[in-house]
Design an enzyme around this catalytic site. Structure first.
Site, PDB file in Angstrom:
ATOM      1  N   ALA A  58      -9.254  12.070   0.985  1.00 35.05           N
ATOM      2  CA  ALA A  58      -8.781  11.321   2.147  1.00 35.05           C
ATOM      3  C   ALA A  58      -7.686  12.097   2.864  1.00 35.05           C
ATOM      4  CB  ALA A  58      -8.245   9.977   1.697  1.00 35.05           C
ATOM      5  N   GLY A  99     -11.240  11.410  -2.687  1.00 35.78           N
ATOM      6  CA  GLY A  99     -12.424  11.012  -1.935  1.00 35.78           C
ATOM      7  C   GLY A  99     -13.470  12.117  -1.886  1.00 35.78           C
ATOM      8  N   GLU A 102     -15.333  11.681  -4.952  1.00 30.69           N
ATOM      9  CA  GLU A 102     -16.095  10.431  -4.831  1.00 30.69           C
ATOM     10  C   GLU A 102     -17.336  10.635  -3.961  1.00 30.69           C
ATOM     11  OE1 GLU A 102     -12.612   8.175  -3.637  1.00 30.69           O
ATOM     12  OE2 GLU A 102     -12.903   6.830  -5.339  1.00 30.69           O
ATOM     13  N   GLU A 122      -5.215  10.503  -7.401  1.00 30.50           N
ATOM     14  CA  GLU A 122      -4.598   9.365  -6.701  1.00 30.50           C
ATOM     15  C   GLU A 122      -3.371   8.822  -7.411  1.00 30.50           C
ATOM     16  OE1 GLU A 122      -7.758   9.924  -7.055  1.00 30.50           O
ATOM     17  OE2 GLU A 122      -8.789   9.532  -5.165  1.00 30.50           O
TER      18      GLU A 122
END
Ligand code: NAD
Length: 685
Positions: A58, A99, A102, A122
């Protein structure tokens, strides 16, 4: 939109520098995917990045801003990839973080280079993966690996994860070819045998085993982890990974959003950006650094040996110089033993250790100094010794060499003047252990050249440290604030607290250690010597707590002597409360005419923090720190201030301003003569 490799559509992520999943990249992936799925010439899809990054996750700067929530939001993008009718394979080189990983987890296959790095960091920002990481990673790797990766946030290489179940294939090279082959193979299976595309979501974890393991993990959270809600939330999210995926994803999202708004996560994000900013010189001070390949370290004691190690680890040549052959040998032995230990414990490969050690030259011959591009002095903290050493450095160092002192408190300008070339001199204040601690204070003297300063900052980055610029003043940023904090803690001893009360209250706030345990660890004699040296100039009207002096007079010099503020059983590190110490403290209270009273943990924490904030404002107003946030970086990176509280400045900004100022006035009144009350407006604006 995509490149065609045979009948495989290759979607190349291209959002420099690290392919972060900002809004435009998310939008591009969906569009490229739609185009590939609609194109009859395409039978399979590969998503890839570049050498540096598959995708770094992200875009943190979008956090909490409208763009983060602009469609396609990350969870929807990931659903789109997972439900692609044609097989999607991730071809992973460089980093795949948060992300980014992910995204790879929703693909139908994953191929990675051995050198690729995958991780879910994270937790370091007070969060948990928010787009399926907690649900899909354990389905692929099993709980143990997933839990370890998410709890420490450290990425692992493709090679390390080769047998983890995360990747279908790990290759040395020809990544794209291997990924296209896999995409083709999946397309064959789909068309020929109607085998559904493999998806992490369709796997199931064994409920009882997972819950049992998570129950153990809950009991193993450290006190510092318990202060950070993300650690418990992670276990809660993993616990939901035994549910059907939709439920697990929903639970993960709820937990993620709650954490995103938490003060701890905001503080950690503040630290993240403050650290990034701190390593850059302020505008107007930037210059081209001088090249550095060979470094001379003068003094091979505790700091010198540690500094030599971090220079060797960064690939630099090191000349270690001492005054006597026996001190030199002790220093060399420290370096050798360090590498032996790293190899023996599997932390470093033997050939890397050998290569590092081969770049070390040990000498007592000052003539060798002329080979150095940069000299770091780490001799005794005594001005006359430093002046003599810098005079010699001025004689032997080559013209243009950068000359640095590792002094903790002494005046860098006085030291610089001894060289005859003060423009080449700066302070490089390393922290102990120098090869471990990330903070490096880069001290700007009155005459330090812009390129010399830039060299110090650049070197800090090369050593993988966090360099922070500071002005030349007693204690620079860190020690100056720490001294004010320690002094306030000493006041609290006289007022009625015991060392264990103060230490436990500050540990409960999140400090790695309390101030008295720290003092015992580093030795009380250094402070004692400094206090004695200041006796003549100390204003008698100032509140002076003599407890440390009395401890030292009784031979209690800290852990190394078996006792200090606490006593220690021989060879052990556990501190014990000591009635002799209590008696010394009671006597000190009596002599000051104080009726001892008990101090609550909240009062202890608040007074200690207020003292820090006041000193931070004083030095900021003096221009010692060039940015208020730099102060937070120094305290978190060098002094065990809890990162999830953001640092003293961030903490102060969260307080009610009026109450904060009232409390500071009380603090000033109680401290009495000599306490300077700071104007907080610039620091907190
Ligand atoms: P130390 O006593 O362990 O080592 C000092 C070394 O310098 C000794 O080995 C000594 O033989 C050598 N030395 C003295 N005079 C010399 C000379 N003329 N030429 C060559 N070598 C000489 O001290 P240390 O703890 O490593 O501290 C060194 C410096 O680092 C001090 O300025 C100190 O304030 C600073 N510092 C220390 C710490 C810490 O935690 N120890 C942290 C940050 C900065």
């Amino acid at each position: 939109m995509f490149q065609l490799h045979g009948s495989i559509a290759v979607i190349v992520l291209n959002n420099p520098p690290v392919n972060s999943l900002g809004h435009s990249l998310r939008k591009y992936i969906v569009e490229a995917l739609n185009a590939a799925n609609a194109n009859p010439a395409v039978r399979g899809i590969v998503i890839t990045g570049n050498d540096k990054a598959f995708c770094a996750g992200a875009d943190v700067s979008e956090f909490g801003k409208p763009l983060q929530m602009a469609e396609p939001i990350l969870p929807n993008l990931l659903n789109h990839v997972e439900s692609s009718s044609k097989p999607v394979v991730a071809a992973m080189s460089g980093v795949a973080l948060g992300g980014g990983l992910e995204l790879a987890l929703v693909c139908h296959g994953r191929v990675a280079l051995e050198s690729a790095k995958a991780g879910l960091p994270e937790i370091l920002l007070g969060l948990i993966p928010g787009s399926g990481g907690t649900q899909r990673l354990p389905r692929l790797t099993g709980l143990e690996i997933a839990l370890a990766m998410m709890q420490n946030g450290e990425p692992r290489t493709g090679l390390q994860l080769a047998d983890s179940g995360l990747f279908d294939k790990v290759v040395k090279d020809n990544l794209l070819e291997a990924a296209c082959d896999l995409s083709n193979a999946l397309a064959d299976e789909l068309i020929n045998d109607s085998t559904p595309l493999p998806r992490a979501r369709d796997r199931q974890l064994e409920t009882a085993a997972v819950q049992e393991r998570l129950a153990i993990a809950r009991t193993k959270l450290t006190p510092r982890q318990q202060l950070q809600p993300a650690y418990t939330a992670l276990l809660d999210a993993l616990s939901a990974a035994t549910l059907p995926l939709e439920f697990g994803l929903q639970r993960e999202r709820e937990l993620f959003l709650k954490l995103q708004g938490s003060s701890q996560s905001r503080a950690l994000r503040h630290q993240f950006f403050a650290e990034r900013e701190a390593t850059k010189l302020p505008a107007g001070m930037q210059a081209t650094p001088r090249p550095v390949q060979t470094v001379a370290v003068i003094g091979a004691g505790t700091m010198g040996a540690g500094i030599a190690i971090c220079m060797l680890d960064a690939g630099l040549n090191v000349i270690l110089l001492e005054q006597h052959i026996d001190a030199l040998q002790r220093g060399e032995q420290r370096v050798t033993e360090h590498y032996q230990h790293r190899v023996a414990t599997g932390k470093l490969k033997a050939n890397v250790a050998a290569a590092n050690e081969s770049r070390l030259t040990c000498t007592i011959d000052w003539v060798q100094l002329s080979d150095a591009d940069l000299v770091v002095e780490a001799v005794f903290e005594d001005m006359s010794v430093k002046l003599e050493v810098f005079k010699k450095i001025g004689t032997h160092a080559r013209p243009g060499a950068v000359l640095a002192t590792n002094t903790s408190y002494l005046d860098v300008d006085a030291i610089a003047n001894a060289t005859g070339r003060p423009q080449d001199v700066l302070g490089l204040h390393f922290f102990s252990p120098a090869n471990v601690m990330k903070l490096l204070e880069v001290v700007r003297g009155a005459h330090t050249g812009a390129d010399v300063l830039a060299t110090g900052m650049e070197l800090g980055k090369k050593l993988r440290k966090v360099p922070v610029l500071t002005g030349n003043a007693f204690g620079f940023i860190g020690n100056r604030i720490y001294n004010a904090y320690r002094k306030q803690c000493e006041f609290m001893l006289e007022d009625g607290a015991w060392p264990e009360d103060v230490d436990s209250a500050l540990q409960a706030f999140g400090f790695a250690m309390g101030p008295f345990a720290v003092a015992d660890l580093s030795g009380l004699d250094i402070a004692w010597r400094m206090r004695k040296a200041q006796t003549a100039t100390r204003d008698q009207r100032e509140r002076y707590v003599a407890i440390l002096d009395h401890l030292c007079e009784q031979g209690r010099l800290g852990r190394k002597s078996g006792s200090g503020y606490y006593s220690y059983e021989s060879g052990k590190q556990t501190p014990f409360t000591d009635s002799i110490v209590h008696a010394i403290i009671e006597k000190a209270s009596q002599q000051r005419g104080i009726n001892r009273r008990s101090l609550s943990p909240t009062e202890i924490q608040r007074r200690a923090l207020l003292a820090m904030v006041n000193e931070a404002a004083l030095l900021f107003n003096d221009g010692i720190a060039s940015r208020a946030n730099d102060i937070d970086v120094v305290l978190v990176q060098g002094y065990g201030f809890p990162s999830w509280e953001g640092g003293p400045v961030f903490w102060a900004r969260q307080q009610d301003r009026t109450i904060l100022e009232q409390d500071l006035q009380t603090l000033a009144r109680e401290a009495g003569f000599g306490f300077v009350l700071a104007d907080l407006s610039a620091l907190l604006s």
